[in-house]
Write a protein that holds these residues in place. Structure first.
Motif, mmCIF file in Angstrom:
data_model
loop_
_atom_site.group_PDB
_atom_site.id
_atom_site.type_symbol
_atom_site.label_atom_id
_atom_site.label_comp_id
_atom_site.label_asym_id
_atom_site.label_seq_id
_atom_site.Cartn_x
_atom_site.Cartn_y
_atom_site.Cartn_z
ATOM 1 N N GLY A 2 0.917 -1.418 -0.006
ATOM 2 C CA GLY A 2 -0.277 0.165 -0.092
ATOM 3 C C GLY A 2 1.172 1.180 0.080
ATOM 4 O O GLY A 2 0.559 2.617 -0.978
ATOM 5 N N LEU A 3 1.755 1.467 1.090
ATOM 6 C CA LEU A 3 2.921 2.509 1.025
ATOM 7 C C LEU A 3 3.648 2.798 -0.742
ATOM 8 O O LEU A 3 3.572 3.800 -0.971
ATOM 9 C CB LEU A 3 3.757 2.410 2.072
ATOM 10 C CG LEU A 3 3.856 2.467 3.287
ATOM 11 C CD1 LEU A 3 4.934 1.452 3.763
ATOM 12 C CD2 LEU A 3 3.015 3.786 3.211
ATOM 13 N N ILE A 4 3.710 1.299 -1.621
ATOM 14 C CA ILE A 4 4.226 1.959 -2.601
ATOM 15 C C ILE A 4 3.853 2.466 -3.652
ATOM 16 O O ILE A 4 3.846 3.690 -4.034
ATOM 17 C CB ILE A 4 4.870 0.625 -2.995
ATOM 18 C CG1 ILE A 4 5.748 -0.680 -2.842
ATOM 19 C CG2 ILE A 4 4.602 0.689 -5.238
ATOM 20 C CD1 ILE A 4 5.572 -1.383 -3.180
ATOM 21 N N MET A 14 3.713 16.284 0.124
ATOM 22 C CA MET A 14 2.701 15.016 0.621
ATOM 23 C C MET A 14 3.753 13.454 1.015
ATOM 24 O O MET A 14 2.962 12.678 1.853
ATOM 25 C CB MET A 14 1.458 14.946 0.045
ATOM 26 C CG MET A 14 0.527 16.218 -0.179
ATOM 27 S SD MET A 14 -1.188 15.414 -0.883
ATOM 28 C CE MET A 14 -1.971 14.572 -0.112
ATOM 29 N N GLY A 15 5.223 13.719 0.467
ATOM 30 C CA GLY A 15 5.545 12.309 1.049
ATOM 31 C C GLY A 15 6.401 11.980 0.062
ATOM 32 O O GLY A 15 6.764 9.941 0.008
ATOM 33 N N GLY A 16 5.047 11.695 -1.488
ATOM 34 C CA GLY A 16 5.522 10.966 -2.779
ATOM 35 C C GLY A 16 6.865 10.831 -2.762
ATOM 36 O O GLY A 16 7.385 12.294 -2.973
ATOM 37 N N SER A 17 7.208 9.541 -3.277
ATOM 38 C CA SER A 17 9.286 9.583 -4.068
ATOM 39 C C SER A 17 9.007 8.326 -4.825
ATOM 40 O O SER A 17 8.778 7.490 -4.033
ATOM 41 C CB SER A 17 9.612 9.672 -2.441
ATOM 42 O OG SER A 17 11.228 9.273 -2.944
ATOM 43 N N PRO A 18 9.436 8.048 -5.896
ATOM 44 C CA PRO A 18 9.633 6.833 -5.950
ATOM 45 C C PRO A 18 10.539 6.372 -5.401
ATOM 46 O O PRO A 18 10.865 4.986 -5.608
ATOM 47 C CB PRO A 18 10.042 7.136 -7.774
ATOM 48 C CG PRO A 18 9.638 8.802 -7.762
ATOM 49 C CD PRO A 18 9.405 9.266 -6.528
ATOM 50 N N GLU A 19 12.006 6.405 -4.710
ATOM 51 C CA GLU A 19 12.679 6.655 -4.026
ATOM 52 C C GLU A 19 12.438 5.370 -3.127
ATOM 53 O O GLU A 19 12.520 4.809 -2.370
ATOM 54 C CB GLU A 19 14.226 7.443 -3.651
ATOM 55 C CG GLU A 19 15.029 6.370 -2.626
ATOM 56 C CD GLU A 19 15.814 5.160 -3.705
ATOM 57 O OE1 GLU A 19 16.099 4.018 -3.040
ATOM 58 O OE2 GLU A 19 16.097 5.058 -4.575
ATOM 59 N N LYS A 20 11.333 6.021 -1.833
ATOM 60 C CA LYS A 20 10.594 5.256 -1.037
ATOM 61 C C LYS A 20 9.866 4.049 -1.662
ATOM 62 O O LYS A 20 9.692 3.542 -0.691
ATOM 63 C CB LYS A 20 9.821 6.484 -0.310
ATOM 64 C CG LYS A 20 10.116 7.625 0.560
ATOM 65 C CD LYS A 20 10.067 8.603 1.195
ATOM 66 C CE LYS A 20 10.010 9.885 1.560
ATOM 67 N NZ LYS A 20 8.904 10.845 2.353
ATOM 68 N N ALA A 21 9.102 4.555 -2.438
ATOM 69 C CA ALA A 21 8.206 3.076 -2.949
ATOM 70 C C ALA A 21 9.167 1.829 -3.328
ATOM 71 O O ALA A 21 9.637 0.745 -2.827
ATOM 72 C CB ALA A 21 7.998 3.530 -4.302
ATOM 73 N N ARG A 22 10.745 2.509 -4.211
ATOM 74 C CA ARG A 22 11.870 1.654 -4.024
ATOM 75 C C ARG A 22 11.831 0.693 -2.790
ATOM 76 O O ARG A 22 12.647 -0.374 -3.033
ATOM 77 C CB ARG A 22 13.177 2.001 -4.668
ATOM 78 C CG ARG A 22 12.800 2.088 -6.502
ATOM 79 C CD ARG A 22 13.807 2.267 -7.398
ATOM 80 N NE ARG A 22 13.804 3.921 -7.023
ATOM 81 C CZ ARG A 22 13.661 5.065 -7.735
ATOM 82 N NH1 ARG A 22 12.527 4.614 -8.523
ATOM 83 N NH2 ARG A 22 13.845 5.581 -7.569
ATOM 84 N N TYR A 37 9.870 -8.868 -6.280
ATOM 85 C CA TYR A 37 9.650 -8.663 -8.034
ATOM 86 C C TYR A 37 8.214 -8.337 -8.245
ATOM 87 O O TYR A 37 8.281 -7.460 -9.303
ATOM 88 C CB TYR A 37 10.303 -10.416 -8.678
ATOM 89 C CG TYR A 37 11.198 -10.554 -8.818
ATOM 90 C CD1 TYR A 37 12.461 -10.634 -8.765
ATOM 91 C CD2 TYR A 37 11.264 -12.388 -8.039
ATOM 92 C CE1 TYR A 37 13.602 -11.141 -8.632
ATOM 93 C CE2 TYR A 37 12.432 -13.462 -7.701
ATOM 94 C CZ TYR A 37 12.899 -12.270 -8.276
ATOM 95 O OH TYR A 37 14.801 -12.865 -8.330
ATOM 96 N N MET A 38 7.125 -8.606 -8.228
ATOM 97 C CA MET A 38 5.782 -8.025 -8.084
ATOM 98 C C MET A 38 5.620 -6.503 -7.998
ATOM 99 O O MET A 38 4.978 -5.614 -8.411
ATOM 100 C CB MET A 38 5.068 -8.759 -7.400
ATOM 101 C CG MET A 38 4.097 -10.634 -8.091
ATOM 102 S SD MET A 38 2.679 -11.608 -7.794
ATOM 103 C CE MET A 38 4.250 -12.120 -6.712
ATOM 104 N N ALA A 39 5.809 -6.625 -6.749
ATOM 105 C CA ALA A 39 5.692 -4.882 -6.388
ATOM 106 C C ALA A 39 7.120 -3.840 -7.110
ATOM 107 O O ALA A 39 7.028 -3.430 -7.616
ATOM 108 C CB ALA A 39 6.636 -4.497 -4.631
ATOM 109 N N THR A 40 8.302 -4.457 -7.782
ATOM 110 C CA THR A 40 9.148 -3.531 -8.453
ATOM 111 C C THR A 40 8.602 -4.250 -9.765
ATOM 112 O O THR A 40 9.025 -2.857 -10.158
ATOM 113 C CB THR A 40 10.765 -4.586 -8.371
ATOM 114 O OG1 THR A 40 11.352 -4.478 -7.434
ATOM 115 C CG2 THR A 40 11.771 -4.180 -9.574
#
Length: 189
Positions: A2-4, A14-22, A37-40
Motif C-alpha cells: 500500500g505504501l508503494i 505530501m511524502g511521495g517519492s519513487p525512491e521511497k517506493a523502491r 519481484y511483483m512490487a518491483t
C-alpha cells in the motif's frame, strides 16, 4: 505494498517519492522474494519502463513457475504492449505444464476474444470450463457470466450470430451488468 502505491501517486510535498517506493519494494523482497519481484514490476510499470517491468514479471514466473498469477499479469502487460503473440506463447508454456488451469484457459480465451486469433482452441477452452462444475468463481477464477460473454465474442468472430446472441443473453441472465455481453449484443445488431 500500500505504501508503494502511495509513494508512487502522492506529490513530493505530501511524502511521495519513487525512491521511497523502491525502498518498500526492497523491504518486501527481504520478506518474500516473489512479492518483491511483483512490487518491483509495479514500480517499473508506473515508470513506463517496459523492459524492466517484463524482466521483473519473468523473474517472478521463474521463482514460482506453478503459479498462474504472474503469468496472467505479464500476459496482460504484453497485450497492452501489442505483443499478443508473446502473451499467447507465455500461456502456451504454462498450459503445457498445467493443462487444466481454469484461470489460464480463461485468460487465453479472453485474449483470443479481444485479438480475434486462436479462436477454435479458445472456444474449446470456454466450453470445457462451462461443462466443468467442480470449480467456483473467486480470485483468478472467472465468473460464469464472464465465460459466456467471452464465448459470445468468439462465436461472433466466427459469424455464428445466433449462438453468440444466446451466449451473451446467458451472460446477462447471470450478471445483468456484464458490459462485455451488452457490447457484444450491440455489435451483433
Amino acid at each position: 505494498d500500500g505504501l508503494i502505491g502511495y509513494y508512487l501517486q502522492a506529490p513530493a510535498v505530501m511524502g511521495g517519492s519513487p525512491e521511497k517506493a523502491r525502498e518498500q519494494a526492497r523491504a518486501i523482497a527481504a520478506l518474500d522474494v516473489v512479492q518483491g519481484y511483483m512490487a518491483t514490476a509495479r514500480i517499473h510499470w508506473h515508470d513506463k519502463d517496459t523492459v524492466a517491468t517484463e524482466r521483473a514479471w519473468r523473474s517472478a514466473i521463474a521463482a514460482i513457475p506453478d503459479s498462474v498469477m504472474p503469468v496472467i499479469n505479464l500476459a496482460l502487460r504484453l497485450q497492452g504492449w501489442n505483443r499478443n503473440a508473446d502473451a499467447f506463447a507465455l500461456f502456451d508454456g504454462f498450459l503445457t505444464r498445467h493443462p487444466t488451469s481454469v484461470p489460464a484457459r480463461f485468460q487465453y480465451a479472453r485474449l483470443a476474444a479481444i485479438s480475434g486469433t486462436n479462436i477454435p482452441r479458445s472456444e474449446r477452452y470456454l466450453r470445457d470450463l462451462l461443462a466443468d462444475n467442480t470449480w467456483v468463481s473467486s480470485g483468478w477464477f472467472p465468473a460464469r457470466a464472464a465465460i459466456h460473454a467471452r464465448l459470445g465474442d468468439l462465436l461472433r468472430h466466427q459469424g455464428k450470430k445466433d449462438e453468440a446472441r444466446a451466449s451473451y443473453n446467458t451472460a446477462l441472465s447471470l450478471d445483468s451488468n456484464s458490459q462485455i455481453a451488452k457490447d457484444g449484443l450491440r455489435a451483433l445488431n
